[in-house]
Every structure is written in structure tokens, then in C-alpha cells.
Write an enzyme that holds these catalytic residues in place. Structure first.
Site, PDB file in Angstrom:
ATOM      1  N   GLU A  91      36.109  34.595  29.104  1.00 52.39           N
ATOM      2  CA  GLU A  91      36.851  33.412  28.683  1.00 52.39           C
ATOM      3  C   GLU A  91      38.352  33.626  28.855  1.00 52.39           C
ATOM      4  O   GLU A  91      38.857  34.727  28.629  1.00 52.39           O
ATOM      5  CB  GLU A  91      36.579  33.106  27.209  1.00 52.39           C
ATOM      6  CG  GLU A  91      35.132  32.822  26.895  1.00 52.39           C
ATOM      7  CD  GLU A  91      34.874  32.730  25.393  1.00 52.39           C
ATOM      8  OE1 GLU A  91      33.744  32.373  25.028  1.00 52.39           O
ATOM      9  OE2 GLU A  91      35.793  33.019  24.604  1.00 52.39           O
ATOM     10  N   CYS A 104      45.866  33.159  26.870  1.00 54.03           N
ATOM     11  CA  CYS A 104      45.133  34.176  26.118  1.00 54.03           C
ATOM     12  C   CYS A 104      44.119  34.811  27.066  1.00 54.03           C
ATOM     13  O   CYS A 104      43.245  34.121  27.595  1.00 54.03           O
ATOM     14  CB  CYS A 104      44.428  33.547  24.919  1.00 54.03           C
ATOM     15  SG  CYS A 104      43.502  34.734  23.913  1.00 54.03           S
ATOM     16  N   CYS A 111      32.261  42.910  23.352  1.00 58.75           N
ATOM     17  CA  CYS A 111      33.082  43.744  22.474  1.00 58.75           C
ATOM     18  C   CYS A 111      32.164  44.577  21.585  1.00 58.75           C
ATOM     19  O   CYS A 111      31.122  44.102  21.150  1.00 58.75           O
ATOM     20  CB  CYS A 111      33.990  42.857  21.609  1.00 58.75           C
ATOM     21  SG  CYS A 111      35.124  43.750  20.534  1.00 58.75           S
ATOM     22  N   CYS A 115      33.372  42.994  14.515  1.00 60.35           N
ATOM     23  CA  CYS A 115      33.865  42.176  13.402  1.00 60.35           C
ATOM     24  C   CYS A 115      32.811  41.133  13.043  1.00 60.35           C
ATOM     25  O   CYS A 115      32.310  40.404  13.911  1.00 60.35           O
ATOM     26  CB  CYS A 115      35.175  41.487  13.773  1.00 60.35           C
ATOM     27  SG  CYS A 115      36.509  42.644  14.136  1.00 60.35           S
ATOM     28  N   CYS A 118      33.262  37.247  14.000  1.00 64.30           N
ATOM     29  CA  CYS A 118      33.730  36.936  15.349  1.00 64.30           C
ATOM     30  C   CYS A 118      32.571  36.790  16.322  1.00 64.30           C
ATOM     31  O   CYS A 118      31.626  37.590  16.309  1.00 64.30           O
ATOM     32  CB  CYS A 118      34.673  38.044  15.826  1.00 64.30           C
ATOM     33  SG  CYS A 118      35.332  37.788  17.486  1.00 64.30           S
ATOM     34  N   CYS A 335      37.650  33.120  20.024  1.00 59.81           N
ATOM     35  CA  CYS A 335      37.183  34.154  20.939  1.00 59.81           C
ATOM     36  C   CYS A 335      35.663  34.255  20.951  1.00 59.81           C
ATOM     37  O   CYS A 335      35.034  34.400  19.913  1.00 59.81           O
ATOM     38  CB  CYS A 335      37.765  35.511  20.533  1.00 59.81           C
ATOM     39  SG  CYS A 335      39.540  35.603  20.674  1.00 59.81           S
TER      40      CYS A 335
END
Length: 348
Positions: A91, A104, A111, A115, A118, A335
Site C-alpha cells: 500500500e 506514506c 509486518c 501490534c 493494527c 496501514c
């Protein structure tokens, strides 16, 4: 797989030209074609000999960013889901502000930081992006802005992934972005955000740059942060804070603390008071972020009154604090949200 041309710095392109029996300035011409004229193929580099263009084509590839999906928000935010050469997807977001256009960028496919609020971590980490794949996101954005006579004025490395887990590629990307003979983005107009990879916070402090550093903190203490951010078990809260104090002492630069407010979890007055105590006397700014609802997560959004109360407590304790202006809320611009939707279809 040929290396990506965007993976190469000006100095490396000059060295490559010399290795081909050409003068070093040919590398500068290539760099100019990539970042000033922003061509899409080596054939367009018309001040190079046909033989040199052929060598470039034989030895390098342009990064392929295939537009899978594009969403445009009412506020001018544009979010892209790009397909890569290996069928993974990333993205990139263009945000319009009154001071210019900010982009961004993403540094990893997926990832592993984990978290719990997220969407980026859904599905885990697939791979790091190369420096050139990060560069290509900015170049692509600039090409979109070119017909409007506008430019990318700032960059935030806050997309999917942990940039300090892909440190060398991230730093190479930054050096290419700030080069005066390229896109020439001002260092103070670039922000790198990390979840707290302590060794590389120290390393970044020693890089001697003017690039801004943001830290995703999201809790005022070790126990709560470990629940929200598993990375805190690798790099505990106190160690993160110590590395940030080193950064401030070494650079004299202010740190931005990103704090995602989650209803009933980390947004109570006592959390604000505790956070104020931790940050007191630090050269910092707190950016409060009302958490976006992610269907795969169970957290709820903090109420408007509680957001302002949290801000007020920090301000009364002398902490510089703002509430992030929300952008792209109507197009799943947080995100990982767009990629998460895409993954449901079976694509990576």
C-alpha cells in the site's frame, strides 16, 4: 531476476558507468533521467548511446508497481494497492495538505511486529522491500502529481512494516530521496516511524541527518505496552526510552510519540497522567491517534470527549500534544487495511 535500477545511488551508477568504459558523468545522466525527467524505460534516455541503453536494459529492471486498486477519499487522500513482481501487494498513500502533498510509503510486505490494533500484521511478514521498491512508490506518486504541476513535498515512512527491521534498505532509500540531484526532498520534511527497535534507534541517532524520528509508543508503561505491542517483549519500554534520550542528546532533535487511543484500554485519565510523568523534561511532541476500527480486531474507538480529556491532561502537564487530523477514513486508509481486504481473496 535483474537488480532494480532504483536500488542504485548516484555514486553507484557513476561507478557502473566507469565499469562499462564510460565517463562517470554518464551515471549522473542516468540518475537525472530517473528522478528529474522520471522516464519509464531506458530507451527514453536519449542522451545515452544506444549501446549503453542496451546494457542498462540487459542488466537492470525498472520496479513494476501494478495498480490493483485505487481509492480516493473526499478529503483528497488517495490510497493505492500495488502489485509487485512476485505477486505480493503493498500500500502507498498520497495525502493532500494545505502545505503540499505527503506520501506514506511501505517498507515491508506485511509486518512481524504484531501490534494488536493494527491490520498490517495480519498474515505476518512476507519479505523486506528493496530500497528501489520503496523509492518506486515515491517516483510513482510524483508521476501522478506531475500533470497537475505539483510535487511530493514530504514523506512519512509509516506504511506497512517496520522500517528499522529493514534498516539498510530504508537508509539507502532516504539517501536517494534527499539527494540534491534527484527528487531533493528536504530532510526535515521526512519522518521515519519505528515501533522501538532499540539497536537501530542508536544507529539512526549516529547517522547525522536532519530526518525526523517518530516512535509508536501507545502505552505509558511496560506491562500495557507488552500487551498491545509484542515487540516490547524484545525491546522493553525502559530500554526504548533510554535509546530515545540518547537520540535527543546526540541530535538535539525533537521526537514525536505516536499514541493510538483505544477505547477503555489505554485512554483513561490515569494513562494520560502516567504518560505525562514519563515524558516530562523530554524534547518531544505527542500525536494522539484515535484508533481506526479494524474488523479483524476487537478494539473500539475512544469517544470524542475522552480524546480531548486525554489531550488536556497532557497539555496541563506541559507536554506538547496534538490530535492527528484524520485522513482517508472513508477509504480504509489505515496501514494494512486495504491489503488485508485483498488477502481475503487469496492474493498475497
Amino acid at each position: 531476476m535483474k537488480p532494480f535500477i532504483y536500488d542504485y545511488s548516484l555514486e553507484e551508477l557513476q561507478e557502473w558507468a566507469i565499469q562499462q568504459g564510460e565517463p562517470a558523468f554518464r551515471g549522473g545522466q542516468i540518475f537525472d533521467w530517473l528522478y528529474v525527467k522520471r522516464v519509464n524505460s531506458f530507451e527514453e534516455m536519449t542522451n545515452l548511446s544506444k549501446g549503453l541503453r542496451q546494457k542498462l536494459d540487459e542488466q537492470f529492471a525498472f520496479v513494476t508497481l501494478n495498480e490493483i486498486t485505487k481509492y480516493e477519499s473526499k478529503d483528497g487522500t488517495v490510497k493505492f494497492l500495488f502489485g509487485l513482481h512476485d505477486d505480493h501487494a503493498i500500500e502507498t498513500v498520497i495525502m493532500k495538505h494545505n502545505y503540499g502533498n505527503s506520501i506514506c510509503v511501505t517498507t515491508q510486505v506485511g509486518c512481524k511486529v504484531g501490534c494488536t490494533f493494527c491490520a498490517s500484521t495480519l498474515g505476518g511478514l512476507k519479505r523486506n522491500l528493496t530500497a528501489g521498491e520503496i523509492v518506486a512508490q515515491v517516483v510513482q506518486a510524483q508521476k501522478i502529481l506531475d500533470p497537475r504541476g505539483e510535487r511530493v513535498s514530504s514523506i512519512v515512512i509509516m506504511g506497512t512494516g517496520e522500517p528499522f527491521e529493514n534498516y539498510e534498505a530504508t537508509m539507502k532509500f532516504l539517501r536517494i530521496m534527499i539527494h540534491e540531484k534527484g527528487l531533493n526532498i528536504g530532510q526535515r520534511h521526512i519522518t521515519v516511524s519505528t515501533s522501538g527497535i532499540v539497536p537501530n534507534i542508536y544507529k539512526f541517532a549516529d547517522e547525522d541527518t536532519q530526518i525526523n524520528l517518530a516512535i509508536s509508543i501507545h502505552a505509558p508503561n511496560d506491562a500495557l505496552r507488552s500487551k498491545l505491542m509484542p515487540v516490547n517483549r524484545r525491546f522493553p519500554f525502559d530500554d526504548v526510552m533510554e535509546s530515545l534520550r540518547y537520540y535527543i542528546a546526540k541530535t538535539g532533535r525533537r521526537i514525536t510519540f505516536e499514541y493510538a487511543l483505544i477505547g477503555g484500554v489505554n485512554d483513561r485519565p490515569e494513562h494520560a497522567e502516567e504518560l505525562a510523568g514519563v515524558l516530562k523534561s523530554m524534547l518531544c511532541h505527542v500525536n494522539l491517534i484515535p484508533v481506526n476500527h479494524v474488523p479483524e480486531r476487537k478494539y473500539v474507538r475512544t469517544s470524542r470527549n475522552d480524546i480531548f480529556q486525554f489531550q488536556r491532561i497532557l497539555a496541563e502537564n506541559g507536554i506538547n500534544v496534538t490530535i492527528r487530523r484524520e485522513q482517508g477514513h472513508d477509504i480504509a486508509a489505515a496501514c494494512g487495511q486495504l491489503r488485508a481486504k485483498h488477502m481475503e481473496t487469496g492474493t498475497r
